[in-house]
Design an enzyme around this catalytic site. Structure first.
Site, short mmCIF file in Angstrom:
data_model
loop_
_atom_site.label_atom_id
_atom_site.label_comp_id
_atom_site.label_asym_id
_atom_site.label_seq_id
_atom_site.Cartn_x
_atom_site.Cartn_y
_atom_site.Cartn_z
N ASP A 21 -12.91 -3.02 -0.96
CA ASP A 21 -12.39 -4.26 -1.55
C ASP A 21 -13.31 -4.78 -2.68
OD1 ASP A 21 -10.13 -4.52 0.09
OD2 ASP A 21 -11.33 -5.39 1.70
N ASN A 72 -12.07 -1.22 5.45
CA ASN A 72 -10.64 -1.17 5.07
C ASN A 72 -10.16 0.25 4.84
OD1 ASN A 72 -11.66 -0.46 2.58
ND2 ASN A 72 -10.19 -1.71 1.44
N ASN A 90 -18.66 -23.05 0.04
CA ASN A 90 -17.69 -23.01 1.14
C ASN A 90 -17.53 -24.38 1.78
OD1 ASN A 90 -15.93 -21.43 2.80
ND2 ASN A 90 -17.42 -21.60 4.46
N LYS A 111 -9.86 -5.44 10.34
CA LYS A 111 -10.97 -4.86 9.57
C LYS A 111 -12.28 -4.83 10.35
CE LYS A 111 -9.21 -5.82 4.96
NZ LYS A 111 -9.47 -6.40 3.64
N ALA A 163 -13.37 -11.92 3.68
CA ALA A 163 -12.98 -11.42 2.36
C ALA A 163 -14.13 -11.55 1.37
CB ALA A 163 -11.76 -12.20 1.85
N SER A 218 0.81 -1.22 0.00
CA SER A 218 0.00 0.00 0.00
C SER A 218 0.84 1.28 0.00
CB SER A 218 -0.97 -0.01 1.18
OG SER A 218 -1.91 -1.04 1.00
N THR A 255 -17.43 -25.02 4.91
CA THR A 255 -18.52 -25.08 5.89
C THR A 255 -19.77 -24.54 5.19
OG1 THR A 255 -16.83 -24.52 7.53
CG2 THR A 255 -19.13 -24.47 8.27
N ALA A 256 -20.63 -25.44 4.75
CA ALA A 256 -21.75 -25.06 3.87
C ALA A 256 -22.67 -24.02 4.51
CB ALA A 256 -22.55 -26.31 3.50
N MET A 269 -8.32 -14.00 -5.43
CA MET A 269 -8.17 -12.73 -4.72
C MET A 269 -6.77 -12.59 -4.11
SD MET A 269 -12.10 -12.50 -3.35
CE MET A 269 -11.85 -11.40 -1.99
N GLY A 312 -5.05 -11.46 -7.93
CA GLY A 312 -5.67 -10.33 -7.24
C GLY A 312 -4.84 -9.06 -7.14
P1 ATR Z 1 -10.75 -14.02 5.29
O1 ATR Z 1 -10.90 -12.78 6.09
O2 ATR Z 1 -9.49 -14.09 4.48
O3 ATR Z 1 -11.96 -14.32 4.47
P2 ATR Z 1 -11.65 -16.02 7.13
O4 ATR Z 1 -12.80 -15.15 7.51
O5 ATR Z 1 -10.92 -16.77 8.18
O6 ATR Z 1 -10.56 -15.19 6.35
O7 ATR Z 1 -12.19 -17.05 6.01
C1 ATR Z 1 -11.35 -18.00 5.41
C2 ATR Z 1 -12.13 -18.71 4.32
O8 ATR Z 1 -11.26 -19.67 3.67
C3 ATR Z 1 -13.30 -19.52 4.83
O9 ATR Z 1 -14.30 -19.53 3.83
C4 ATR Z 1 -12.69 -20.91 5.03
O10 ATR Z 1 -13.63 -21.98 5.02
P3 ATR Z 1 -14.45 -22.34 6.38
O11 ATR Z 1 -15.51 -21.30 6.51
O12 ATR Z 1 -15.00 -23.69 6.11
O13 ATR Z 1 -13.44 -22.32 7.50
C5 ATR Z 1 -11.81 -20.98 3.81
N1 ATR Z 1 -10.70 -21.95 3.92
C6 ATR Z 1 -9.60 -21.86 4.69
N2 ATR Z 1 -8.78 -22.91 4.50
C7 ATR Z 1 -9.38 -23.71 3.57
C8 ATR Z 1 -9.04 -24.95 2.95
N3 ATR Z 1 -7.90 -25.58 3.24
N4 ATR Z 1 -9.89 -25.46 2.02
C9 ATR Z 1 -11.05 -24.82 1.72
N5 ATR Z 1 -11.44 -23.64 2.29
C10 ATR Z 1 -10.61 -23.10 3.19
#
Ligand code: ATR
Length: 278
Positions: free
Chosen positions: A103, A87, A151, A66, A131, A17, A153-154, A218, A241
């Site tokens: 962003d 941000n 995701n 953030k 993000a 930045s 985690t669905a 990204m 990104g």
């Molecule tokens: P950020 O601010 O970068 O978004 P975050 O809020 O911790 O960071 O989110 C990380 C994201 O990456 C989440 O969607 C996470 O999935 P979960 O919600 O199931 O935790 C995803 N993520 C991280 N490691 C991963 C992996 N090895 N495979 C798939 N998804 C992953």
């Protein structure tokens, strides 16, 4: 004294930045100084207060502050309120702190710069963390015919889709699910997971990409991410990104200075520096 700005993060050593905003200031002829500040993890608000007391006019905020920046703002842009994160901080003339998130607009502008049409497109976003939350509103505003959030985690993906449902003007099939729910082909696939940091790849079908599709990560680095390599092998065009970083910075600069920098030369400069470092 020059107008003072900074980026707060922890760690912050590798932030680009300062280089970006210094290039914007040279372009516009603005007398401003932009530095990187490592705020203590337990006192972001104190770091912002100290910066303002020392003449600071505005700041960018990156990981992990953030959400904390969001909480300290006295005034928020509607898009920041919905994103739940900030941000960009702006010190108002009345001394109040205004917060915005740039962003998402940065992502959409960079996609357009690469010739991607979002209107009517089938768009898949991978991830449902902070993000991704920040980019859903501007993506939806472009009117894709489908916007799926997938995701690991669905429930987080379905929750996110539900959170933004009220902003859907009816043009978009907005839905969320696990990676196993991803079906059919997409015109634009955006990786917003942090999986690439660990060299991981979300489990996705091989026939994910429609003809002419764009895969966007990204993240960026000297070399393409595992996701981009995987996507290019399956026929997509890969974009990282770096441009999003420059575009979000330009929108922050606009919030502070009411001037829009020319982002193309700054993006080229950063790309060259990145290539030289790799
Ligand atoms: P950020 O601010 O970068 O978004 P975050 O809020 O911790 O960071 O989110 C990380 C994201 O990456 C989440 O969607 C996470 O999935 P979960 O919600 O199931 O935790 C995803 N993520 C991280 N490691 C991963 C992996 N090895 N495979 C798939 N998804 C992953």
């Amino acid at each position: 004294m020059s107008d003072r700005y900074c980026v707060f993060g922890h760690p912050i050593g590798h932030s680009k930045s300062p280089q970006i905003h210094t290039a914007f200031a040279v372009q516009s002829g603005d007398d401003m100084e932009y530095t990187a500040i490592e705020a203590p993890r337990d006192d972001f608000a104190g770091a912002w207060r100290d910066f303002v007391a020392a003449g600071g006019r505005g700041a960018n905020v990156t990981v992990p502050f953030k959400e904390e920046a969001f909480r300290l703002c006295e005034v928020l842009s509607p898009r920041a309120r919905r994103a739940g994160a900030v941000n960009t901080l702006v010190l108002g003339k009345d001394g109040r702190t205004f917060g915005d998130t740039t962003d998402g607009i940065g992502l959409v502008r960079d996609l357009k710069h690469h010739g991607v049409t979002l209107e009517g497109a089938r768009v898949l976003v991978l991830g449902a963390g902070g993000a991704v939350r920040g980019v859903i509103e501007p993506l939806l505003a472009e009117g894709p015919c489908e916007l799926m959030i997938a995701n690991r985690t669905a429930e987080k993906a379905t929750g996110l889709a539900a959170d933004f449902a009220a902003l859907n003007d009816g043009r978009t099939r907005l839905h969320g699910g696990g990676f196993d729910a991803v079906a059919g082909s997409f015109d634009v696939v955006i990786n917003g997971t942090s999986a690439s940091l660990g060299g991981d790849l979300p489990p996705l079908p091989d026939d994910l990409f429609a003809p002419g599709a764009t895969a966007y990560d990204m993240m960026y680095g000297a070399k393409p991410t595992v996701f981009l390599n995987w996507a290019v092998e399956r026929g997509a065009r890969g974009v990282d990104g770096l441009g999003m970083l420059v575009e979000q910075a330009a929108e922050s600069f606009y919030q502070w200075r009411q001037r829009r920098p020319d982002t193309a030369p700054v993006r080229d400069l950063l790309r060259q520096a990145l290539a030289a470092s790799g």
